[in-house]
Motif scaffolding. Structure first.
Motif, PDB file in Angstrom:
ATOM      1  N   GLU A  97       0.803  -1.229   0.000  1.00 12.07           N
ATOM      2  CA  GLU A  97       0.000   0.000   0.000  1.00 12.07           C
ATOM      3  C   GLU A  97       0.835   1.278   0.000  1.00 12.07           C
ATOM      4  O   GLU A  97       0.321   2.346  -0.332  1.00 12.07           O
ATOM      5  CB  GLU A  97      -0.975  -0.016   1.170  1.00 12.07           C
ATOM      6  CG  GLU A  97      -2.051  -1.061   0.989  1.00 12.07           C
ATOM      7  CD  GLU A  97      -3.196  -0.902   1.966  1.00 12.07           C
ATOM      8  OE1 GLU A  97      -3.276   0.148   2.631  1.00 12.07           O
ATOM      9  OE2 GLU A  97      -4.006  -1.844   2.043  1.00 12.07           O
ATOM     10  N   ARG A  98       2.099   1.188   0.358  1.00 10.50           N
ATOM     11  CA  ARG A  98       2.953   2.385   0.344  1.00 10.50           C
ATOM     12  C   ARG A  98       3.091   2.982  -1.051  1.00 10.50           C
ATOM     13  O   ARG A  98       3.347   4.182  -1.194  1.00 10.50           O
ATOM     14  CB  ARG A  98       4.333   2.056   0.910  1.00 10.50           C
ATOM     15  CG  ARG A  98       4.305   1.753   2.408  1.00 10.50           C
ATOM     16  CD  ARG A  98       5.647   1.391   2.926  1.00 10.50           C
ATOM     17  NE  ARG A  98       6.025   0.086   2.361  1.00 10.50           N
ATOM     18  CZ  ARG A  98       7.131  -0.555   2.626  1.00 10.50           C
ATOM     19  NH1 ARG A  98       8.019  -0.032   3.447  1.00 10.50           N
ATOM     20  NH2 ARG A  98       7.380  -1.726   2.086  1.00 10.50           N
ATOM     21  N   HIS A  99       2.892   2.169  -2.096  1.00 12.32           N
ATOM     22  CA  HIS A  99       3.012   2.679  -3.474  1.00 12.32           C
ATOM     23  C   HIS A  99       1.922   3.693  -3.812  1.00 12.32           C
ATOM     24  O   HIS A  99       2.106   4.519  -4.703  1.00 12.32           O
ATOM     25  CB  HIS A  99       2.991   1.530  -4.479  1.00 12.32           C
ATOM     26  CG  HIS A  99       4.168   0.628  -4.379  1.00 12.32           C
ATOM     27  ND1 HIS A  99       5.469   1.058  -4.512  1.00 12.32           N
ATOM     28  CD2 HIS A  99       4.250  -0.701  -4.146  1.00 12.32           C
ATOM     29  CE1 HIS A  99       6.293   0.050  -4.367  1.00 12.32           C
ATOM     30  NE2 HIS A  99       5.585  -1.043  -4.140  1.00 12.32           N
ATOM     31  N   TYR A 100       0.806   3.631  -3.093  1.00  9.50           N
ATOM     32  CA  TYR A 100      -0.261   4.601  -3.363  1.00  9.50           C
ATOM     33  C   TYR A 100       0.163   6.027  -3.026  1.00  9.50           C
ATOM     34  O   TYR A 100      -0.401   6.980  -3.559  1.00  9.50           O
ATOM     35  CB  TYR A 100      -1.540   4.229  -2.595  1.00  9.50           C
ATOM     36  CG  TYR A 100      -2.249   3.037  -3.178  1.00  9.50           C
ATOM     37  CD1 TYR A 100      -3.034   3.168  -4.315  1.00  9.50           C
ATOM     38  CD2 TYR A 100      -2.123   1.779  -2.604  1.00  9.50           C
ATOM     39  CE1 TYR A 100      -3.680   2.071  -4.859  1.00  9.50           C
ATOM     40  CE2 TYR A 100      -2.775   0.676  -3.138  1.00  9.50           C
ATOM     41  CZ  TYR A 100      -3.547   0.831  -4.267  1.00  9.50           C
ATOM     42  OH  TYR A 100      -4.184  -0.258  -4.812  1.00  9.50           O
ATOM     43  N   ALA A 101       1.150   6.194  -2.167  1.00  6.38           N
ATOM     44  CA  ALA A 101       1.639   7.532  -1.802  1.00  6.38           C
ATOM     45  C   ALA A 101       2.584   8.105  -2.858  1.00  6.38           C
ATOM     46  O   ALA A 101       2.843   9.310  -2.862  1.00  6.38           O
ATOM     47  CB  ALA A 101       2.346   7.478  -0.445  1.00  6.38           C
ATOM     48  N   GLN A 102       3.075   7.263  -3.729  1.00  7.12           N
ATOM     49  CA  GLN A 102       4.028   7.705  -4.758  1.00  7.12           C
ATOM     50  C   GLN A 102       3.280   8.472  -5.844  1.00  7.12           C
ATOM     51  O   GLN A 102       2.253   8.018  -6.340  1.00  7.12           O
ATOM     52  CB  GLN A 102       4.727   6.468  -5.341  1.00  7.12           C
ATOM     53  CG  GLN A 102       5.919   6.782  -6.205  1.00  7.12           C
ATOM     54  CD  GLN A 102       6.712   5.515  -6.517  1.00  7.12           C
ATOM     55  OE1 GLN A 102       6.727   4.559  -5.749  1.00  7.12           O
ATOM     56  NE2 GLN A 102       7.378   5.539  -7.657  1.00  7.12           N
ATOM     57  N   GLU A 103       3.798   9.631  -6.223  1.00  6.78           N
ATOM     58  CA  GLU A 103       3.121  10.479  -7.213  1.00  6.78           C
ATOM     59  C   GLU A 103       3.477  10.118  -8.650  1.00  6.78           C
ATOM     60  O   GLU A 103       2.628  10.184  -9.534  1.00  6.78           O
ATOM     61  CB  GLU A 103       3.435  11.960  -6.959  1.00  6.78           C
ATOM     62  CG  GLU A 103       2.847  12.479  -5.665  1.00  6.78           C
ATOM     63  CD  GLU A 103       1.328  12.374  -5.603  1.00  6.78           C
ATOM     64  OE1 GLU A 103       0.655  12.585  -6.623  1.00  6.78           O
ATOM     65  OE2 GLU A 103       0.809  12.058  -4.515  1.00  6.78           O
ATOM     66  N   ILE A 104       4.744   9.795  -8.892  1.00  3.15           N
ATOM     67  CA  ILE A 104       5.213   9.491 -10.250  1.00  3.15           C
ATOM     68  C   ILE A 104       6.029   8.215 -10.215  1.00  3.15           C
ATOM     69  O   ILE A 104       6.824   7.999  -9.291  1.00  3.15           O
ATOM     70  CB  ILE A 104       6.058  10.655 -10.823  1.00  3.15           C
ATOM     71  CG1 ILE A 104       5.178  11.908 -10.965  1.00  3.15           C
ATOM     72  CG2 ILE A 104       6.681  10.277 -12.159  1.00  3.15           C
ATOM     73  CD1 ILE A 104       5.884  13.121 -11.504  1.00  3.15           C
ATOM     74  N   PHE A 105       5.834   7.375 -11.225  1.00  2.00           N
ATOM     75  CA  PHE A 105       6.567   6.118 -11.367  1.00  2.00           C
ATOM     76  C   PHE A 105       7.351   6.138 -12.671  1.00  2.00           C
ATOM     77  O   PHE A 105       6.804   6.534 -13.708  1.00  2.00           O
ATOM     78  CB  PHE A 105       5.593   4.933 -11.433  1.00  2.00           C
ATOM     79  CG  PHE A 105       4.797   4.709 -10.183  1.00  2.00           C
ATOM     80  CD1 PHE A 105       5.142   3.696  -9.307  1.00  2.00           C
ATOM     81  CD2 PHE A 105       3.691   5.500  -9.890  1.00  2.00           C
ATOM     82  CE1 PHE A 105       4.397   3.479  -8.151  1.00  2.00           C
ATOM     83  CE2 PHE A 105       2.944   5.284  -8.746  1.00  2.00           C
ATOM     84  CZ  PHE A 105       3.307   4.271  -7.873  1.00  2.00           C
ATOM     85  N   ALA A 106       8.601   5.725 -12.627  1.00  4.86           N
ATOM     86  CA  ALA A 106       9.364   5.521 -13.864  1.00  4.86           C
ATOM     87  C   ALA A 106       8.873   4.221 -14.479  1.00  4.86           C
ATOM     88  O   ALA A 106       8.730   3.214 -13.789  1.00  4.86           O
ATOM     89  CB  ALA A 106      10.849   5.451 -13.569  1.00  4.86           C
ATOM     90  N   VAL A 107       8.595   4.248 -15.779  1.00  2.00           N
ATOM     91  CA  VAL A 107       8.141   3.067 -16.511  1.00  2.00           C
ATOM     92  C   VAL A 107       9.260   2.672 -17.466  1.00  2.00           C
ATOM     93  O   VAL A 107       9.534   3.377 -18.435  1.00  2.00           O
ATOM     94  CB  VAL A 107       6.840   3.342 -17.298  1.00  2.00           C
ATOM     95  CG1 VAL A 107       6.386   2.086 -18.030  1.00  2.00           C
ATOM     96  CG2 VAL A 107       5.749   3.868 -16.376  1.00  2.00           C
ATOM     97  N   ALA A 108       9.923   1.561 -17.168  1.00  2.00           N
ATOM     98  CA  ALA A 108      11.048   1.094 -17.982  1.00  2.00           C
ATOM     99  C   ALA A 108      10.573   0.005 -18.927  1.00  2.00           C
ATOM    100  O   ALA A 108       9.983  -0.988 -18.501  1.00  2.00           O
ATOM    101  CB  ALA A 108      12.155   0.567 -17.085  1.00  2.00           C
TER     102      ALA A 108
END
Length: 144
Positions: A97-108
């Motif tokens: 659930e910590r990923h929900y706090a992330q605003e931007i994700f790098a997509v490789a």
């Protein structure tokens, strides 16, 4: 070219959807467009397995499948070349659930890196952003 089968996963956070932002030529012109995370289903691979693999490969995160949403068919042209996708669409959630706090994700994806970010449903419904696959905006409007 033959039809391509793929699987895409929608993740929702507070009325926003995590979508990959890409820039380039697409069936509606040239410029920015958005799509859920996912990719091509490999021979012998279930579409749910594809999604789990793609989220790990592209974002480095694990997901759970919440439910199947729809099969969407998209036939399009880019620079005179026809493309045909058959997409299995799922509602998914992060295992951590910590990923929900992330605003931007790098997509490789190979040597190419793009970004995914949270786009509010209201912004998608205005029609100002280009969203793929075709018909996804209608699904979002009805389902969410």
């Amino acid at each position: 070219m033959v039809p391509r089968a793929n699987a895409l996963g929608l993740i929702i956070r507070d009325g926003s959807f995590l979508l990959e932002e890409q820039k380039g030529k697409h069936s509606n012109g040239d410029g920015y467009f958005y799509r859920p995370i996912g990719g091509t289903i490999e021979l012998g691979e279930w579409s749910e397995e594809t999604l789990k693999r793609e989220f790990v490969e592209e974002l480095g995160v694990s997901i759970r499948i919440r439910r199947y949403l729809s099969c969407m068919e998209n036939i399009y042209r880019i620079e005179g070349k026809i493309g045909h996708e058959i997409t299995q669409m799922y509602l998914v959630e992060f295992e951590d659930e910590r990923h929900y706090a992330q605003e931007i994700f790098a997509v490789a994806e190979g040597d190419r890196v793009t970004h995914a970010k949270w786009i509010p449903k209201a912004e998608l419904l205005t029609g100002e952003l280009v969203l793929y696959p075709e018909g996804l905006i209608d699904l979002i409007a009805v389902e969410f």
